[in-house]
Design an enzyme around this catalytic site. Sequence first.
Site, mmCIF file in Angstrom:
data_model
loop_
_atom_site.group_PDB
_atom_site.id
_atom_site.type_symbol
_atom_site.label_atom_id
_atom_site.label_comp_id
_atom_site.label_asym_id
_atom_site.label_seq_id
_atom_site.Cartn_x
_atom_site.Cartn_y
_atom_site.Cartn_z
ATOM 1 N N ASP A 67 32.417 -64.091 -4.421
ATOM 2 C CA ASP A 67 31.755 -64.324 -3.134
ATOM 3 C C ASP A 67 30.649 -65.374 -3.210
ATOM 4 O OD1 ASP A 67 30.110 -62.728 -4.688
ATOM 5 O OD2 ASP A 67 30.356 -60.942 -3.458
ATOM 6 N N ASN A 131 26.160 -48.983 -1.478
ATOM 7 C CA ASN A 131 26.971 -48.353 -0.419
ATOM 8 C C ASN A 131 28.460 -48.366 -0.756
ATOM 9 O OD1 ASN A 131 27.625 -51.019 -0.075
ATOM 10 N ND2 ASN A 131 26.847 -51.208 2.016
ATOM 11 N N HIS A 133 30.204 -51.025 -1.798
ATOM 12 C CA HIS A 133 30.945 -52.270 -1.543
ATOM 13 C C HIS A 133 31.400 -52.913 -2.847
ATOM 14 C CE1 HIS A 133 26.920 -54.622 -1.463
ATOM 15 N NE2 HIS A 133 27.588 -55.109 -2.478
ATOM 16 N N GLU A 138 32.053 -54.812 2.838
ATOM 17 C CA GLU A 138 31.167 -53.741 3.283
ATOM 18 C C GLU A 138 31.967 -52.551 3.821
ATOM 19 O OE1 GLU A 138 28.229 -53.837 2.418
ATOM 20 O OE2 GLU A 138 27.042 -55.517 3.177
#
Length: 239
Positions: A67, A131, A133, A138
């Site tokens: 990314d 979280n 990811h 996400e």
Amino acid sequence: MRLIKVSDEEELSRLAAEYVFSKIKSSEKIVLGLATGRTPLGMYRHLSKYSKEYKQSYSHVHTVNLDEYVGSRAYHDYMQQNFFDHIGIHKNQTHLPDGIAVDLEKECKRYEEVIIQLGGIDLQVLGIGQNGHIGFNEPGTDFSSRTHVVELTESTLSANAKYFTHEKQPRRAITMGIGTILESNEILLLASGEKKARALRELFQGTMNSDIPATVLNHHPNVTVLADEGARSLLEEES
Ligand code: GLP
């Protein structure tokens, strides 16, 4: 999914580097999927050291990163400073999404094409967000998603805010999709510290669901998770 238990971040970094280095040494051609963030920093440090010690050539290695932030070169700079500058890899063998591309949709398609042209990813290194990811996929991301632009969640923005002292923190990123990641032949996920404990518990003991994107890895036939004591602290067998 295999779980390799290590005691701390240092052991995790060393084992990850030894594993990746052995793959680099023993392959005639290899495409490495790479991650950024704090967790793989030690792995890159060790890999850089081994590469110098063994005068390892990287002429047969291509890298593709997961990314990059939109409007930023932050992960390009990270990779250059923490790894590429130390191993003598040719620039045109390293690939990251271009976050400053004018046409982001076109850039996502180009990146998918790059991966196809390289023949796919042999070994993908992943971190994990608090979280759950992976890459910047996400919660709620479709499991079949390809490289795409994402709006980052508040949880991810605040976890990564510390890296943006010199530029405004972008709120969007380009990330390989979950479908793209799942096509890698092999995945090595690194998890360190108590902040990752909840995500790791979901990964091993939760049900597969897109609210915790990493749980999709239960679908993949060849995943190894390297986790230190902090990251394993909420796993049932540990308590
Ligand atoms: C970012 C990256 C992820 C990384 C995650 C965890 O969101 N895009 O690829 O896994 O952070 O980072 P850290 O290792 O700093 O906890």
